[in-house]
Design a protein around this motif. Structure first.
Motif, PDB file in Angstrom:
ATOM      1  N   LYS A 172       1.240  -1.216   0.057  1.00  0.00           N
ATOM      2  CA  LYS A 172      -0.035   0.230   0.112  1.00  0.00           C
ATOM      3  C   LYS A 172       0.953   1.262   0.282  1.00  0.00           C
TER       4      LYS A 172
ATOM      5  N   SER B 166       6.574   1.938   4.129  1.00  0.00           N
ATOM      6  CA  SER B 166       7.044   1.638   5.269  1.00  0.00           C
ATOM      7  C   SER B 166       8.059   0.999   5.475  1.00  0.00           C
TER       8      SER B 166
ATOM      9  N   ARG C 260      -3.721  -3.620   0.307  1.00  0.00           N
ATOM     10  CA  ARG C 260      -4.227  -2.821   1.297  1.00  0.00           C
ATOM     11  C   ARG C 260      -3.301  -2.981   2.972  1.00  0.00           C
ATOM     12  N   LEU C 261      -1.820  -3.311   2.248  1.00  0.00           N
ATOM     13  CA  LEU C 261      -1.271  -3.644   3.628  1.00  0.00           C
ATOM     14  C   LEU C 261      -0.167  -1.867   3.573  1.00  0.00           C
ATOM     15  N   ASP C 262       0.045  -1.689   4.233  1.00  0.00           N
ATOM     16  CA  ASP C 262       0.937  -0.499   5.190  1.00  0.00           C
ATOM     17  C   ASP C 262       2.437  -0.558   5.513  1.00  0.00           C
TER      18      ASP C 262
ATOM     19  N   ARG D  94      -2.474  -4.819  12.287  1.00  0.00           N
ATOM     20  CA  ARG D  94      -3.204  -3.692  11.929  1.00  0.00           C
ATOM     21  C   ARG D  94      -2.878  -2.550  12.813  1.00  0.00           C
ATOM     22  N   LEU D  95      -3.828  -1.960  13.851  1.00  0.00           N
ATOM     23  CA  LEU D  95      -3.015  -1.045  14.415  1.00  0.00           C
ATOM     24  C   LEU D  95      -1.664  -0.488  14.850  1.00  0.00           C
TER      25      LEU D  95
ATOM     26  N   ASP E 277      -0.714   0.886  11.277  1.00  0.00           N
ATOM     27  CA  ASP E 277      -1.301   2.002  11.036  1.00  0.00           C
ATOM     28  C   ASP E 277      -0.925   2.957  11.651  1.00  0.00           C
ATOM     29  N   ARG E 278       0.068   2.763  12.836  1.00  0.00           N
ATOM     30  CA  ARG E 278       0.782   4.370  13.137  1.00  0.00           C
ATOM     31  C   ARG E 278       1.730   5.147  13.269  1.00  0.00           C
TER      32      ARG E 278
END
Length: 548
Positions: A73, A76, A158-160, A543-544, A547-548
């Motif tokens: 995505k 990172s 969809r994975l960053d 996921r969190l 995502d942070r």
């Protein structure tokens, strides 16, 4: 969210492989997991992201499974480590049904004919539990990670961020899998430009006391160190009992001072380690005679939350000094009473308290005899390495050899460390990664608790020894030096990849399946929580974090 039936199926497949620590079954389990990932479309396209890595210097040829998942995505560098062990303890405790110990379906029926305690019988009859060796510790947890990796690989766009899954053997033994994996993880990070931000384990979680219905998440993990005492007394004939000092008596007093001593518990943020408990106490007299014992040794399991090796040495040296003083006082008092009753003169014992660390003993001997002590130790070590004694015996024999070369033959206690050493991982919230992990776990638990009627509690330290210990190690030179300088055989029979662990340096969390009786023939996992609820907390946390 992860599918309950998929996780159950993977769990049963893994449990069906008898991967007892120290056997070829560990290799079969690694190959099974490798095949699972190899069959996924993502790894058909990225075969170089899937590795079977040989354990360093492992005579059994065991392997780690290392799997990289690179999000598409964004760009990172952040990476979360998912880790779990694939070995189990043995199956002898199953008695005449041990051949079916790793077949949960068949075992379920066989256990109905066994005499079980009330709690186990109730769980068996309920249908909500699945039994089997290793199903709780920890194949259900590994299965949840595998299912999560599969799910995320199917929507990689969809994975960053990145995930590295590591399945290791030998956790129930000497942690050879994780200690090898640390170097692999550092090489992987350098190759793919990754920055590790946290490590997530899914080892088991159980009730903390009878009737406890809470479900626990542990941010951080307990550590363990193995302090040893070599006790040298003064031999005498039993007919002249007060002319010597019984090494057994001195060892017993050390045992009294240290064993289960609450003041040696490591209390952090209202969480307390179990106190030190003895693992061995024996004298070194090889034959029967009426000469008293003049050599004894004992060692303890010492759990840590925050205390470092140098501080452990200081506390235990003080305990040994107190024990030594107590023994001298007691023997003098008893001798005085005996002399009074026997009508003979009383004379106090000629010895004083003498407690040294291994490092102090080595320095004293080296100052007396020079480099010749190193030659003597070298010859002894060569002999011992050929004989391959237990690591604790190897360490003891080094201490004994040093003492033989010391001119001071008075009673003494030598304090040292022996393998293994497990650093604790205390997540204080001081670094960015620690704060990120604390926030992600608390949010994930709150999210899932709104959906399910369980009582959750997030605690600071996973209470069982685990491979999470090797995700960080003390950076203070005094702590590491105290360990290395007082562990006979460091870099000979035992060492840690300290530099690599310090590079890894990530906070850890254990989000485990719920079950009971790990390492017992009634080992079992709770199906609703372990295959549905725990995986949701795991997925949400990962996921969190990314995502942070």
């Amino acid at each position: 969210m992860l599918e309950r039936e998929s996780i159950r199926r993977i769990t049963l497949d893994l449990t069906g492989i008898r991967s007892v620590v120290g056997t070829a079954g560990e290799i079969k389990a690694a190959e099974k997991i490798h095949e699972f990932f190899k069959s996924l479309n993502y790894y058909t396209n990225h075969p170089d992201y899937l590795t079977l890595s040989n354990l360093k210097e492992d005579t059994l040829g065991r392997k780690n499974v290392i799997v990289l998942l690179k999000g598409e995505k964004g760009s990172s560098k952040n990476a979360v480590i998912l880790t779990g062990h694939i070995d189990t303890v043995g199956v002898e405790d199953y008695g005449n049904i041990k051949e079916d110990a790793t077949d949960p379906i068949k075992l379920q029926e066989l256990l109905k004919d066994k005499e079980l305690d009330e709690d186990t019988a109730r769980d068996l009859a309920s249908g909500g539990w699945t039994f089997g060796r290793g199903i709780l510790d920890m194949k259900a947890g590994v299965a949840a990670q595998m299912a999560l990796m599969k799910k995320l690989s199917e929507s990689i766009d969809r994975l960053d961020g990145n995930i590295v899954f590591v399945a290791v053997p030998d956790e129930e033994g000497n942690s050879g899998g994780m200690l090898s994996a640390v170097d692999d993880l550092i090489r992987l990070a350098e190759k793919h430009n990754l920055e590790y931000i946290a490590a997530v384990n899914t080892d088991y979680m159980s009730p903390r006391f009878p009737g406890d219905d809470k479900k626990y998440i542990y941010i951080g993990t307990v550590g363990k160190i193995l302090p040893c005492f070599y006790v040298y007394g003064k031999e005498t004939h039993v007919g002249q009992a007060f002319e010597g000092l019984d090494a057994n008596l001195l060892a017993a007093e050390i045992m009294s001072e240290v064993d289960l001593a609450f003041d040696l518990c490591d209390v952090v943020e209202s969480e307390v380690t179990l106190p030190p408990i003895s693992l061995s106490l024996r004298d070194l007299k090889s034959e029967y005679s009426v000469q008293t014992v003049n050599e004894t040794y004992l060692y303890f399991n010492y759990s840590t939350h925050n205390i470092q090796p140098d501080e452990v040495l200081a506390k235990l040296k003080a305990k040994a000094e107190e024990a030594f003083k107590n023994v001298l006082d007691k023997v003098n008092d008893k001798h005085r009473s005996y002399c009074r009753a026997a009508g003979i003169p009383f004379k106090e014992l000629p010895w004083s308290v003498q407690v040294l660390t291994f490092e102090e003993l080595y320095s004293a001997v080296k100052a007396e005899v020079g480099v010749s002590i190193d030659e003597s130790l070298k010859h002894l070590k060569e002999k011992l390495l050929k004989e391959k004694p237990d690591d604790r015996i190897y360490s003891l024999e080094i201490v004994r050899e040093l003492r033989r070369h010391w001119s001071n033959k008075n009673p003494a206690v030598i304090l040292y460390f022996a393998p293994p050493y497990y650093p604790h991982n205390y997540v204080r919230g001081e670094s960015k990664n620690e704060r990120r992990l604390l926030a992600a776990v608390n949010e994930a638990v709150a999210h899932v608790s709104a959906e399910y009627p369980y009582r959750f509690e997030v605690k600071k330290f996973y209470p069982y020894i685990s491979d999470l210990s090797y995700c960080s190690v003390p950076r203070e030179s005094r702590a590491i030096n105290a360990l290395v300088s007082n562990l006979p055989g460091w870099n000979e029979i035992y060492s840690l990849p300290i530099e690599s662990i310090q590079k890894l340096d990530v906070p850890v969390v254990n989000i485990g399946p719920y079950g009971k009786d790990a390492h017992k023939f009634t080992e079992r996992v709770n199906v609703p929580y372990s295959f549905e609820v725990m995986p949701k907390i795991l997925e949400k946390t990962v996921r969190l974090l990314l995502d942070r």
